[in-house]
Scaffold this motif. Sequence first.
Motif, PDB file in Angstrom:
ATOM      1  N   ASN A  20      32.911  41.583  53.824  1.00 43.74           N
ATOM      2  CA  ASN A  20      33.192  42.773  52.584  1.00 43.74           C
ATOM      3  C   ASN A  20      34.063  41.427  51.918  1.00 43.74           C
ATOM      4  O   ASN A  20      33.749  41.675  50.631  1.00 43.74           O
ATOM      5  N   SER A  21      34.371  40.360  52.428  1.00 43.53           N
ATOM      6  CA  SER A  21      35.926  40.148  51.043  1.00 43.53           C
ATOM      7  C   SER A  21      34.437  39.080  50.559  1.00 43.53           C
ATOM      8  O   SER A  21      34.563  39.153  49.025  1.00 43.53           O
ATOM      9  N   ARG A  22      33.514  38.670  50.500  1.00 44.73           N
ATOM     10  CA  ARG A  22      32.547  37.757  50.250  1.00 44.73           C
ATOM     11  C   ARG A  22      31.633  38.932  48.805  1.00 44.73           C
ATOM     12  O   ARG A  22      31.982  38.358  48.160  1.00 44.73           O
ATOM     13  N   ALA A  23      31.370  40.008  49.272  1.00 41.63           N
ATOM     14  CA  ALA A  23      30.741  40.722  48.150  1.00 41.63           C
ATOM     15  C   ALA A  23      32.259  41.428  47.272  1.00 41.63           C
ATOM     16  O   ALA A  23      31.608  40.487  45.973  1.00 41.63           O
ATOM     17  N   ASP A  24      33.283  41.321  47.734  1.00 42.57           N
ATOM     18  CA  ASP A  24      34.298  41.161  46.781  1.00 42.57           C
ATOM     19  C   ASP A  24      34.180  40.634  45.578  1.00 42.57           C
ATOM     20  O   ASP A  24      34.195  40.639  44.713  1.00 42.57           O
ATOM     21  N   VAL A  25      34.726  39.169  46.126  1.00 44.11           N
ATOM     22  CA  VAL A  25      34.644  38.075  45.333  1.00 44.11           C
ATOM     23  C   VAL A  25      33.375  37.548  44.290  1.00 44.11           C
ATOM     24  O   VAL A  25      32.990  37.488  43.302  1.00 44.11           O
ATOM     25  N   GLU A  26      32.107  37.864  45.435  1.00 46.53           N
ATOM     26  CA  GLU A  26      30.883  37.900  44.139  1.00 46.53           C
ATOM     27  C   GLU A  26      31.099  38.870  43.530  1.00 46.53           C
ATOM     28  O   GLU A  26      30.866  38.678  41.992  1.00 46.53           O
ATOM     29  N   ARG A  27      31.647  40.034  43.402  1.00 49.07           N
ATOM     30  CA  ARG A  27      31.236  41.244  41.956  1.00 49.07           C
ATOM     31  C   ARG A  27      32.549  40.547  40.841  1.00 49.07           C
ATOM     32  O   ARG A  27      32.157  40.580  40.677  1.00 49.07           O
ATOM     33  N   ARG A  28      33.440  39.572  41.352  1.00 54.85           N
ATOM     34  CA  ARG A  28      34.682  40.021  40.249  1.00 54.85           C
ATOM     35  C   ARG A  28      34.316  38.359  40.185  1.00 54.85           C
ATOM     36  O   ARG A  28      34.763  38.248  38.088  1.00 54.85           O
ATOM     37  N   HIS A  29      34.301  37.700  40.460  1.00 57.24           N
ATOM     38  CA  HIS A  29      33.745  36.453  40.088  1.00 57.24           C
ATOM     39  C   HIS A  29      32.713  35.168  39.912  1.00 57.24           C
ATOM     40  O   HIS A  29      32.177  34.186  40.084  1.00 57.24           O
ATOM     41  N   GLY A  30      31.551  35.683  40.661  1.00 57.73           N
ATOM     42  CA  GLY A  30      29.892  35.977  41.070  1.00 57.73           C
ATOM     43  C   GLY A  30      29.189  34.573  39.255  1.00 57.73           C
ATOM     44  O   GLY A  30      29.129  33.779  39.979  1.00 57.73           O
ATOM     45  N   LEU A  47      31.264  27.013  47.596  1.00 58.66           N
ATOM     46  CA  LEU A  47      32.262  27.704  47.007  1.00 58.66           C
ATOM     47  C   LEU A  47      32.576  29.083  47.318  1.00 58.66           C
ATOM     48  O   LEU A  47      33.516  29.313  47.856  1.00 58.66           O
ATOM     49  N   LEU A  48      31.611  29.786  47.417  1.00 60.18           N
ATOM     50  CA  LEU A  48      31.700  31.444  47.993  1.00 60.18           C
ATOM     51  C   LEU A  48      32.660  31.949  49.090  1.00 60.18           C
ATOM     52  O   LEU A  48      32.858  32.796  49.020  1.00 60.18           O
ATOM     53  N   HIS A  49      31.855  30.915  50.287  1.00 62.27           N
ATOM     54  CA  HIS A  49      31.986  30.955  51.221  1.00 62.27           C
ATOM     55  C   HIS A  49      33.836  30.889  51.496  1.00 62.27           C
ATOM     56  O   HIS A  49      33.964  31.677  52.118  1.00 62.27           O
ATOM     57  N   GLU A  50      34.428  29.806  50.541  1.00 67.11           N
ATOM     58  CA  GLU A  50      35.364  29.657  50.865  1.00 67.11           C
ATOM     59  C   GLU A  50      36.927  30.374  49.765  1.00 67.11           C
ATOM     60  O   GLU A  50      37.880  30.844  50.759  1.00 67.11           O
ATOM     61  N   GLU A  51      36.020  30.823  48.695  1.00 73.32           N
ATOM     62  CA  GLU A  51      36.106  31.678  47.584  1.00 73.32           C
ATOM     63  C   GLU A  51      36.436  32.951  48.268  1.00 73.32           C
ATOM     64  O   GLU A  51      37.919  33.176  48.593  1.00 73.32           O
ATOM     65  N   ALA A  52      35.858  33.430  49.339  1.00 71.34           N
ATOM     66  CA  ALA A  52      36.256  34.713  50.215  1.00 71.34           C
ATOM     67  C   ALA A  52      37.106  34.461  51.383  1.00 71.34           C
ATOM     68  O   ALA A  52      37.461  35.407  52.061  1.00 71.34           O
ATOM     69  N   VAL A  53      37.478  33.417  52.041  1.00 75.57           N
ATOM     70  CA  VAL A  53      38.412  32.993  52.885  1.00 75.57           C
ATOM     71  C   VAL A  53      39.531  32.954  52.740  1.00 75.57           C
ATOM     72  O   VAL A  53      40.149  33.589  53.050  1.00 75.57           O
TER      73      VAL A  53
END
Length: 65
Positions: A20-30, A47-53
Motif C-alpha cells: 500500500n505504501s509503495r502504491a501511495d509513494v508511486e502515485r504521489r511522487h512517481g 528507489l521506490l522501495h526505499e521511499e515506500a519503507v
Amino acid sequence: MIYLNYNNLDAETQERLLSNSRADVERRHGNDLKAYALKHHLDFEMLLHEEAVKNLYSYTYVFNI
C-alpha cells in the motif's frame, strides 16, 4: 487503544502495508522519482522501495481492542 509501529506487526500485515505504501509513494511522487533515478543513474524500483519503507514509518498504527 494500543499504539504499534511497523516492526511490531506480523509479516503478512507488513507486506500488505508495504504494498500500500509503495502504491501511495508511486502515485504521489512517481514522476519525480523516475526523473531523479534517470538523472543519477539509479534503479527506479530500488528507489521506490526505499521511499515506500520510509513512508511506512510516517504512519501511526492504532488498534482498538
